[in-house]
Write a protein that holds these residues in place. Structure first.
Motif, PDB file in Angstrom:
ATOM      1  N   THR B  74      24.683  18.320   4.327  1.00  0.00           N
ATOM      2  CA  THR B  74      24.592  18.658   5.751  1.00  0.00           C
ATOM      3  C   THR B  74      25.438  17.699   6.602  1.00  0.00           C
ATOM      4  O   THR B  74      25.313  17.681   7.815  1.00  0.00           O
ATOM      5  CB  THR B  74      23.146  18.574   6.292  1.00  0.00           C
ATOM      6  N   ARG B  75      26.254  16.886   5.926  1.00  0.00           N
ATOM      7  CA  ARG B  75      27.105  15.926   6.610  1.00  0.00           C
ATOM      8  C   ARG B  75      26.315  14.705   7.082  1.00  0.00           C
ATOM      9  O   ARG B  75      26.745  13.976   7.973  1.00  0.00           O
ATOM     10  CB  ARG B  75      27.783  16.585   7.835  1.00  0.00           C
ATOM     11  N   GLY B  76      25.134  14.511   6.492  1.00  0.00           N
ATOM     12  CA  GLY B  76      24.301  13.365   6.850  1.00  0.00           C
ATOM     13  C   GLY B  76      24.417  12.265   5.812  1.00  0.00           C
ATOM     14  O   GLY B  76      25.270  12.321   4.913  1.00  0.00           O
ATOM     15  N   ILE B  77      23.568  11.258   5.944  1.00  0.00           N
ATOM     16  CA  ILE B  77      23.498  10.159   4.982  1.00  0.00           C
ATOM     17  C   ILE B  77      22.102   9.568   5.119  1.00  0.00           C
ATOM     18  O   ILE B  77      21.520   9.641   6.206  1.00  0.00           O
ATOM     19  CB  ILE B  77      24.591   9.107   5.277  1.00  0.00           C
ATOM     20  N   ASP B  78      21.556   9.040   4.012  1.00  0.00           N
ATOM     21  CA  ASP B  78      20.286   8.328   4.118  1.00  0.00           C
ATOM     22  C   ASP B  78      20.409   6.968   3.456  1.00  0.00           C
ATOM     23  O   ASP B  78      20.439   6.866   2.231  1.00  0.00           O
ATOM     24  CB  ASP B  78      19.150   9.137   3.490  1.00  0.00           C
ATOM     25  N   LEU B  79      20.518   5.931   4.286  1.00  0.00           N
ATOM     26  CA  LEU B  79      20.673   4.564   3.769  1.00  0.00           C
ATOM     27  C   LEU B  79      19.327   3.931   3.460  1.00  0.00           C
ATOM     28  O   LEU B  79      19.272   2.835   2.912  1.00  0.00           O
ATOM     29  CB  LEU B  79      21.400   3.706   4.814  1.00  0.00           C
ATOM     30  N   SER B  80      18.235   4.621   3.804  1.00  0.00           N
ATOM     31  CA  SER B  80      16.923   3.971   3.719  1.00  0.00           C
ATOM     32  C   SER B  80      16.200   4.226   2.398  1.00  0.00           C
ATOM     33  O   SER B  80      15.073   3.773   2.225  1.00  0.00           O
ATOM     34  CB  SER B  80      16.036   4.440   4.879  1.00  0.00           C
ATOM     35  N   VAL B  81      16.822   4.940   1.462  1.00  0.00           N
ATOM     36  CA  VAL B  81      16.072   5.355   0.266  1.00  0.00           C
ATOM     37  C   VAL B  81      15.578   4.171  -0.566  1.00  0.00           C
ATOM     38  O   VAL B  81      14.480   4.227  -1.128  1.00  0.00           O
ATOM     39  CB  VAL B  81      16.878   6.338  -0.624  1.00  0.00           C
ATOM     40  N   GLY B  82      16.360   3.104  -0.644  1.00  0.00           N
ATOM     41  CA  GLY B  82      15.919   1.932  -1.409  1.00  0.00           C
ATOM     42  C   GLY B  82      14.650   1.346  -0.826  1.00  0.00           C
ATOM     43  O   GLY B  82      13.695   1.022  -1.545  1.00  0.00           O
ATOM     44  N   SER B  83      14.608   1.247   0.498  1.00  0.00           N
ATOM     45  CA  SER B  83      13.414   0.714   1.162  1.00  0.00           C
ATOM     46  C   SER B  83      12.244   1.686   1.037  1.00  0.00           C
ATOM     47  O   SER B  83      11.086   1.274   0.914  1.00  0.00           O
ATOM     48  CB  SER B  83      13.712   0.453   2.640  1.00  0.00           C
ATOM     49  N   GLN B  84      12.554   2.984   1.086  1.00  0.00           N
ATOM     50  CA  GLN B  84      11.492   3.987   0.896  1.00  0.00           C
ATOM     51  C   GLN B  84      10.850   3.823  -0.478  1.00  0.00           C
ATOM     52  O   GLN B  84       9.644   3.979  -0.630  1.00  0.00           O
ATOM     53  CB  GLN B  84      12.061   5.408   1.014  1.00  0.00           C
ATOM     54  N   VAL B  85      11.684   3.507  -1.481  1.00  0.00           N
ATOM     55  CA  VAL B  85      11.162   3.329  -2.839  1.00  0.00           C
ATOM     56  C   VAL B  85      10.141   2.190  -2.855  1.00  0.00           C
ATOM     57  O   VAL B  85       9.067   2.310  -3.449  1.00  0.00           O
ATOM     58  CB  VAL B  85      12.317   3.061  -3.831  1.00  0.00           C
ATOM     59  N   ALA B  86      10.466   1.082  -2.179  1.00  0.00           N
ATOM     60  CA  ALA B  86       9.538  -0.052  -2.150  1.00  0.00           C
ATOM     61  C   ALA B  86       8.223   0.345  -1.482  1.00  0.00           C
ATOM     62  O   ALA B  86       7.133   0.105  -2.022  1.00  0.00           O
ATOM     63  CB  ALA B  86      10.181  -1.217  -1.404  1.00  0.00           C
ATOM     64  N   LEU B  87       8.336   0.991  -0.333  1.00  0.00           N
ATOM     65  CA  LEU B  87       7.151   1.350   0.444  1.00  0.00           C
ATOM     66  C   LEU B  87       6.276   2.368  -0.302  1.00  0.00           C
ATOM     67  O   LEU B  87       5.050   2.222  -0.398  1.00  0.00           O
ATOM     68  CB  LEU B  87       7.593   1.917   1.799  1.00  0.00           C
ATOM     69  N   CYS B  88       6.920   3.393  -0.865  1.00  0.00           N
ATOM     70  CA  CYS B  88       6.181   4.443  -1.571  1.00  0.00           C
ATOM     71  C   CYS B  88       5.554   3.895  -2.852  1.00  0.00           C
ATOM     72  O   CYS B  88       4.438   4.282  -3.223  1.00  0.00           O
ATOM     73  CB  CYS B  88       7.096   5.610  -1.920  1.00  0.00           C
ATOM     74  N   GLY B  89       6.287   3.022  -3.548  1.00  0.00           N
ATOM     75  CA  GLY B  89       5.770   2.432  -4.777  1.00  0.00           C
ATOM     76  C   GLY B  89       4.496   1.653  -4.491  1.00  0.00           C
ATOM     77  O   GLY B  89       3.504   1.754  -5.228  1.00  0.00           O
ATOM     78  N   LEU B  90       4.515   0.892  -3.400  1.00  0.00           N
ATOM     79  CA  LEU B  90       3.321   0.121  -3.025  1.00  0.00           C
ATOM     80  C   LEU B  90       2.174   1.053  -2.659  1.00  0.00           C
ATOM     81  O   LEU B  90       1.017   0.812  -3.026  1.00  0.00           O
ATOM     82  CB  LEU B  90       3.643  -0.806  -1.848  1.00  0.00           C
ATOM     83  N   ALA B  91       2.496   2.131  -1.951  1.00  0.00           N
ATOM     84  CA  ALA B  91       1.463   3.095  -1.570  1.00  0.00           C
ATOM     85  C   ALA B  91       0.781   3.645  -2.816  1.00  0.00           C
ATOM     86  O   ALA B  91      -0.457   3.692  -2.895  1.00  0.00           O
ATOM     87  CB  ALA B  91       2.075   4.226  -0.744  1.00  0.00           C
ATOM     88  N   ALA B  92       1.598   4.047  -3.803  1.00  0.00           N
ATOM     89  CA  ALA B  92       1.034   4.576  -5.048  1.00  0.00           C
ATOM     90  C   ALA B  92       0.178   3.514  -5.743  1.00  0.00           C
ATOM     91  O   ALA B  92      -0.936   3.793  -6.201  1.00  0.00           O
ATOM     92  CB  ALA B  92       2.168   5.035  -5.974  1.00  0.00           C
ATOM     93  N   ALA B  93       0.698   2.291  -5.770  1.00  0.00           N
ATOM     94  CA  ALA B  93       0.005   1.221  -6.484  1.00  0.00           C
ATOM     95  C   ALA B  93      -1.352   0.918  -5.849  1.00  0.00           C
ATOM     96  O   ALA B  93      -2.365   0.800  -6.537  1.00  0.00           O
ATOM     97  CB  ALA B  93       0.874  -0.029  -6.510  1.00  0.00           C
ATOM     98  N   TYR B  94      -1.362   0.804  -4.519  1.00  0.00           N
ATOM     99  CA  TYR B  94      -2.620   0.485  -3.835  1.00  0.00           C
ATOM    100  C   TYR B  94      -3.641   1.592  -4.017  1.00  0.00           C
ATOM    101  O   TYR B  94      -4.830   1.321  -4.234  1.00  0.00           O
ATOM    102  CB  TYR B  94      -2.378   0.237  -2.334  1.00  0.00           C
ATOM    103  N   VAL B  95      -3.203   2.824  -3.920  1.00  0.00           N
ATOM    104  CA  VAL B  95      -4.136   3.933  -4.090  1.00  0.00           C
ATOM    105  C   VAL B  95      -4.662   3.946  -5.517  1.00  0.00           C
ATOM    106  O   VAL B  95      -5.867   4.108  -5.745  1.00  0.00           O
ATOM    107  CB  VAL B  95      -3.474   5.278  -3.721  1.00  0.00           C
ATOM    108  N   ALA B  96      -3.772   3.723  -6.480  1.00  0.00           N
ATOM    109  CA  ALA B  96      -4.203   3.721  -7.882  1.00  0.00           C
ATOM    110  C   ALA B  96      -5.233   2.633  -8.119  1.00  0.00           C
ATOM    111  O   ALA B  96      -6.177   2.813  -8.889  1.00  0.00           O
ATOM    112  CB  ALA B  96      -3.001   3.531  -8.797  1.00  0.00           C
TER     113      ALA B  96
END
Lengths: 246, 339
Positions: B74-96
């Motif tokens: 779509t002519r976009g870019i997402d530079l935040s995926v690395g940080s999203q990985v950290a945040l989402c990983g922690l979310a999964a870990a805490y819930v688990a």
């Protein structure tokens, strides 16, 4: 009965008065040439009819029903098809996909809905044949000539049976031979009973395909008469203001 | 006269077709070449264990690269995926692990919630991150580069804040299975990657939404005039990349048996490199999942082969950088030719 009737249509942008009390009436199957200099209000009028924005004042009656559009899609749903000056094509897609863009044919497999490319290619090929264009449905638009691109934009209007086809400067940026092709396409639309509004700078185009000519100057309609009763010289005078009104 | 003109036209057509062909198949061809070279230079390169190893390594970043393909189309870019990985990983870990206090129970295997809830938490956080960015891009009209650069910093900050800096580790076996398990010899992450790639390919090529992604990338104004809701499409691609970042984050935490705030640092660059090397144009509207899979494999194979040949990791970085610039230079050239 008139297919399209505008009465007292005005449009202001802040303090700027782009259109002032326009009355316009179109019969079914008629081709109207809408002429005027840059800034005369042609594009504003077209955008109002096409639904890009509503008028500040005035009424639009389409086929006996008063309409007010907020988005171009609404005008399209009511049977007004527009061919934009830049044609609004996606270069990276095929001719057929461009024709069907926003109105794709869908094939259902179980609960899933997939594009029916075969049907779209077949229908697009039929339309191109009807338009006597050599455009091939599977070719990418980026590889096409100006005339073929025009054919793709015009083919969009043939998916449905539109009441009115608006063409905004369709011959502005193409070669002489391609202009002839586009004019043929307009004649074709007329023979199939469609009402056409042709916005153009080019007097010869209007005089070769239109039944009537309307001239705008500084947001006002200064002339509206059958082509047979006018002449290119008179129209030029009306556009520039050398002739006050007719 | 006409004949000459048409012959010249034909030659131009052919050159254009060659350029298009190369733009589409350069990555797979280069990938095959690399595989050939490395298999000649090192006897163990084609060993099934090494092959599975490469595939497992690429499958996590590959998941995100699939989402990134939608965004770049779509002519976009997402530079935040690395940080999203950290945040989402922690979310999964805490819930688990059943709560924030678990961060103090480092290394203790403790079951809190079912794994499915951990997965859903990662996906939800990823989608929320994508949705926030999507709204900023489509409603506030801030360019994607800027929005996601902000996201890169902000999501990393949130991850650090949430974790207090330390890792969360020690998951149950049914959690770690998603990163370490195998089904008939094939690592689970590889299976996930293949399944998601197939689904994404079908969505892009055969559905109305996929077509609209290409249309928005090709000519957003035209898409809008033809009744496509370009804002909605743009918003959704950022939600999709968020969803896949969340999924990848969960799989990564399962593989490492640990989630931490510095996970996925710098990952965005590798992923964007893979997508672009795979032939998806930064100008939007051109490319696809097949190319991205080839691009992801290309970088993975290159890294692995160079490691086997004892080439220093510093040199690897240089080589990948050079290939990336060459790929973009070619993309520019192809875009001019298309013009």
């Amino acid at each position: 009965m008139a297919i399209l009737e505008l009465s007292g249509v005005s449009k202001h942008f802040g303090a700027i008065e782009a259109l002032n009390g326009i009355d316009l009436s179109l019969e079914r199957g008629e081709a109207l040439g809408l002429m005027g200099d840059n800034g005369a209000g042609k594009s504003t009028l077209v955008k109002i009819i096409a639904g890009t924005f509503p008028p500040s004042m005035g009424r639009i009656v389409l086929d006996g029903e008063e309409v007010r559009f907020a988005r171009p899609v609404e005008a399209r749903q009511k049977g007004i098809e527009i061919i934009y000056q830049d044609l609004a094509l996606c270069d990276n897609l095929s001719a057929a996909l461009n024709v069907f863009l926003g109105r794709e044919l869908i094939r259902k497999i179980g609960p899933c809905r997939f594009l029916d490319r075969t049907a779209m290619n077949a229908r697009a090929a039929e339309i191109f044949a009807e338009l006597k264009s050599e455009t091939r449905p599977r070719d990418l638009v980026k590889h096409m000539s100006g005339g073929q691109r025009q054919a793709v934009a015009i083919a969009r209007t043939r998916l449905v049976d539109p009441k009115i086809v608006l063409m905004d400067e369709p011959t502005a940026a193409i070669s002489v031979r391609q202009v002839a092709e586009v004019l043929d396409l307009i004649r074709h639309l007329k023979t199939t009973g469609h009402t056409v509004i042709l916005i153009s700078h080019r007097t010869p185009d209007v005089f070769s395909v239109c039944d009537r000519v309307a001239v705008l100057r500084r947001g006002r309609k200064v002339a509206d008469k059958p082509i047979a009763d006018s002449s290119p010289e008179e129209v030029t005078g009306l556009i520039t203001g050398a002739i006050e009104g007719a | 006269m006409t004949k000459i003109a048409s012959r010249q036209g034909h030659a131009a057509d052919q050159r254009r077709d060659t350029v298009d062909f190369l733009a589409q198949y350069a990555a797979p061809m280069f990938l095959l070449l690399l595989i050939l070279v490395f298999s000649l230079l090192h006897q163990n390169f084609l060993h099934p264990l090494n092959v599975m190893n490469v595939l497992r390594q690429v499958s996590i970043s590959g998941l995100i690269a699939i989402g990134m393909t939608f965004v770049i189309l779509t002519r976009g870019i997402d530079l935040s995926v690395g940080s999203q990985v950290a945040l989402c990983g922690l979310a999964a870990a805490y819930v688990a692990k059943g709560g924030l206090e678990s961060r103090f129970a480092v290394g203790v295997e403790q079951a809190g919630n079912p794994v499915i809830l951990a997965v859903l938490a990662a996906l939800a956080v990823g989608m929320a991150a994508g949705a926030v960015q999507g709204i900023a891009i489509t409603r506030l009209k801030v360019p994607p580069f800027v929005v996601t650069l902000g996201g890169l910093t902000a999501f990393r900050g949130m991850a650090l804040l949430l974790s207090g800096g330390g890792p969360v580790s020690g998951f149950t076996p049914d959690y770690t299975w998603w990163g370490q398990g195998r089904i008939m010899m094939v690592p689970v992450p590889v299976i996930i990657f293949v399944v998601v790639a197939i689904i994404a390919h079908i969505v892009l090529r055969y559905t109305r939404f996929g077509l609209h992604v290409y249309a928005v990338g090709g000519n957003e104004a035209a898409a809008d005039l033809n009744g496509i809701n370009a804002r909605r499409v743009t918003f959704l691609v950022y939600v999709i990349v968020g969803f896949l970042s969340g999924f990848a984050a969960f799989v990564l935490s399962a593989r490492l048996n640990s989630a931490e705030a510095v996970a996925g640092l710098g990952l965005e660059l590798d992923i964007i490199a893979a997508v672009v090397i795979g032939g998806t144009s930064l100008f939007g509207g051109v490319g696809g999942i097949g190319g991205t899979v080839a691009g992801v494999l290309l970088i993975g194979v290159l890294r692995n082969g160079l490691v086997l040949l004892n080439v220093s990791s510093f040199v690897q970085q240089i080589i990948i950088g050079v290939i990336l610039v060459m790929a973009v230079a070619f993309d520019q050239y192809a875009a001019r030719r298309r013009g």
